[in-house]
Design a protein around this motif. Structure first.
Motif, mmCIF file in Angstrom:
data_model
loop_
_atom_site.group_PDB
_atom_site.id
_atom_site.type_symbol
_atom_site.label_atom_id
_atom_site.label_comp_id
_atom_site.label_asym_id
_atom_site.label_seq_id
_atom_site.Cartn_x
_atom_site.Cartn_y
_atom_site.Cartn_z
ATOM 1 N N SER A 35 0.871 -1.180 0.000
ATOM 2 C CA SER A 35 0.000 0.000 0.000
ATOM 3 C C SER A 35 0.903 1.222 0.000
ATOM 4 N N ALA A 36 0.274 2.382 -0.076
ATOM 5 C CA ALA A 36 1.018 3.627 0.108
ATOM 6 C C ALA A 36 1.367 3.766 1.584
ATOM 7 N N GLU A 119 1.215 4.525 -4.040
ATOM 8 C CA GLU A 119 1.717 3.151 -4.141
ATOM 9 C C GLU A 119 2.985 3.111 -4.993
ATOM 10 N N PHE A 181 -3.752 -1.660 -4.953
ATOM 11 C CA PHE A 181 -4.690 -0.557 -5.148
ATOM 12 C C PHE A 181 -4.802 -0.045 -6.581
ATOM 13 N N ARG A 195 -10.878 2.497 -1.971
ATOM 14 C CA ARG A 195 -10.116 2.634 -0.730
ATOM 15 C C ARG A 195 -9.870 1.276 -0.072
ATOM 16 N N GLY A 196 -8.698 1.095 0.432
ATOM 17 C CA GLY A 196 -8.346 -0.169 1.074
ATOM 18 C C GLY A 196 -8.141 -1.300 0.073
HETATM 19 N N1 ASP Z 1 -3.559 3.271 -0.258
HETATM 20 C C1 ASP Z 1 -4.913 2.902 -0.525
HETATM 21 C C2 ASP Z 1 -5.839 3.466 0.544
HETATM 22 O O1 ASP Z 1 -5.378 4.150 1.458
HETATM 23 C C3 ASP Z 1 -5.089 1.432 -0.665
HETATM 24 C C4 ASP Z 1 -4.802 0.609 0.577
HETATM 25 O O2 ASP Z 1 -4.168 1.090 1.515
HETATM 26 O O3 ASP Z 1 -5.193 -0.557 0.584
HETATM 27 O O4 ASP Z 1 -7.017 3.284 0.460
#
Ligand code: ASP
Ligand code: MG
Length: 443
Positions: A35-36, A119, A181, A195-196
């Motif tokens: 992820s970032a 990312e 992502f 998100r996520g």
């Molecule tokens: N960086 C993206 C977010 O904050 C994806 C992730 O963290 O999974 O949503």
């Protein structure tokens, strides 16, 4: 091949990035999905929002602030001057693009391009760090293989073909570093999985490479059997079936993106939740293995709207349900819970974007009542019909709680109840008594 995904806090500081390099194995083929760094995606969204509104000065200031943090991280991360310089050049390149987009104005795909930088930054730095550490590794650019189709679903065929092509260029390499992502959409533009979505990326990659397992690394010790923010004495679950985990991920156990289970369960690939702060801990294992052992876990999902639809005719006419669902379908609004009686239907939604239009259409042939600020409490466990007693135990603990809806029997491992959100904490605490009866032994 194993897929290991690390979340934002696992790459959140220079020290954390160094720890990662220690955690990942170097003697077997792995794809590391990152992820970032934590806070970055939020910061990039704020930058993109300002730029889109035409506040380019504000957007530039925010981007400069974020860029400065990256120089500090990079300076801390690398040991040698050569790599400190490479890190700096890389960050400079990434942010030059962001500044350029802000200057030129956001009128095309700049919004998604900007958000994708998070990312690209974390993986770029990690790849450089592994190289400085002389760990043989290859950079696997997600934008060259991760793609969604016109339904915004992963284009599995494209992904499989392209990932394989890239992996084949690096025979003998053990560690591949790639972005979670981010993806390209059906038009080929830079996009993301929501998100996520890095968990979901890892699951899709696991599926196409037929991974032995997909590991999702966070900084908690797995999925807990109740919400530790509101209930004391919760414990991590050691084992869950795919179906149980899917229910929990969807209904609020924030630790896993809800779409993560399906790509893995389809191929029987175990998903293992691991803790970067306790790497030797076995974590939560999610697999086909089903261990019937009573009530396993409770999770809550807030922000639910309940809609009661009463047929204008006395009895529910044939075709009534079809008419209702057609309306929800027309407005792309998915229904989570549903209960029916002879004269009415109650259902819940979490997306109220088109609620006004939905209500307008429902009002033509029914009387409608809407209750906002509701919470679904999802009880996951072993509810096979011929094992009696669980429903009684569950509802016995809830004698002092006003329940708006109950859904039981939809699957063998879920009972859902709907309560007003101000009763959520009481409900979670009351139900914990039932979970505790079937305490799980830590492996
Ligand atoms: N960086 C993206 C977010 O904050 C994806 C992730 O963290 O999974 O949503
Ligand atoms: Mg996450």
């Amino acid at each position: 091949m194993k897929v290991l995904k690390f979340g934002g806090t696992s790459v959140g500081t220079a020290q954390r990035i160094r720890n990662l390099a220690e955690i990942i194995p170097s003697n077997e083929p792995i794809i590391v999905v990152l992820s970032a760094m934590s806070g970055t995606t939020n910061a990039l969204i704020a930058i993109a929002d300002e730029a889109k509104k035409g506040n380019s000065e504000r957007a530039t200031d925010l981007a400069k602030e974020l860029e400065a943090k990256y120089y500090v991280t990079s300076n801390e991360l690398f040991f040698t001057n050569l790599y400190k310089k490479r890190g700096e050049e890389f960050i400079n390149d990434m942010f030059s693009k962001v500044f350029q987009d802000i200057r030129r104005g956001f009128n095309g795909n700049e919004y998604n391009d900007t958000i994708a930088s998070g990312e690209l930054l974390s993986t770029g730095l990690f790849h450089l760090y592994l190289s400085e550490q002389k760990k043989n590794n290859a950079y696997l650019p997600a934008l060259n293989y991760m793609k969604t189709n016109s339904d915004q679903e992963p284009d599995y065929e494209f992904i499989a073909e392209n990932i394989e092509r890239i992996l084949n260029d690096y025979i003998g390499t053990k560690i591949f570093v790639t972005q979670g992502f981010i993806c390209r959409n059906a038009q080929g533009e830079v996009d993301n999985l929501g998100r996520g979505g890095s968990d979901y990326s890892a699951a899709v990659i696991g599926n196409v490479v037929d991974a032995e397992e997909v590991q999702i690394w966070t900084d908690i010790d797995g999925i807990h059997n109740n919400d530790p923010r509101f209930v004391s004495g919760t414990a991590p679950l050691r084992e869950l079936s795919f179906d149980e985990a899917a229910e929990l991920a969807y209904f609020g156990a924030k630790i896993l993106h809800p779409s993560t289970i399906n790509p893995c369960s389809r191929k029987g690939i175990p998903v293992i939740l691991k803790n970067t702060l306790q790497p030797s801990d076995s974590g939560t294992i999610i697999s086909h293995h089903y261990n019937p052992s009573g009530v396993k876990a409770i999770a809550a999902k807030d922000g639910i709207t309940a809609i009661k639809i009463r047929s204008s005719r006395m009895l529910m006419a044939h075709g009534f349900l079809k008419k209702i669902f057609q309306i929800f379908d027309e407005y792309s609004t998915s229904v989570d819970m549903i209960t029916t009686s002879e004269v009415a239907v109650s259902l819940t939604i979490d997306n109220t974007k088109n609620l006004d239009k939905i209500l307008e259409e429902l009002n033509v042939f029914s009387t409608v009542e809407v209750d906002k600020e509701q919470t679904i409490i999802c009880i996951v466990g072993d509810f096979v019909a011929d094992r009696n007693g669980y429903a009684g135990k569950i509802f016995n603990t809830l004698k002092n709680i006003p329940i708006r809806m109950i859904s039981y029997g939809g699957s063998n491992h879920n009972v859902s109840i709907l309560v007003s959100s101000n009763h959520k904490i009481d409900t979670l605490r009351a139900l914990h008594e039932v979970v505790n009866e079937h305490k799980l032994v830590k492996a």
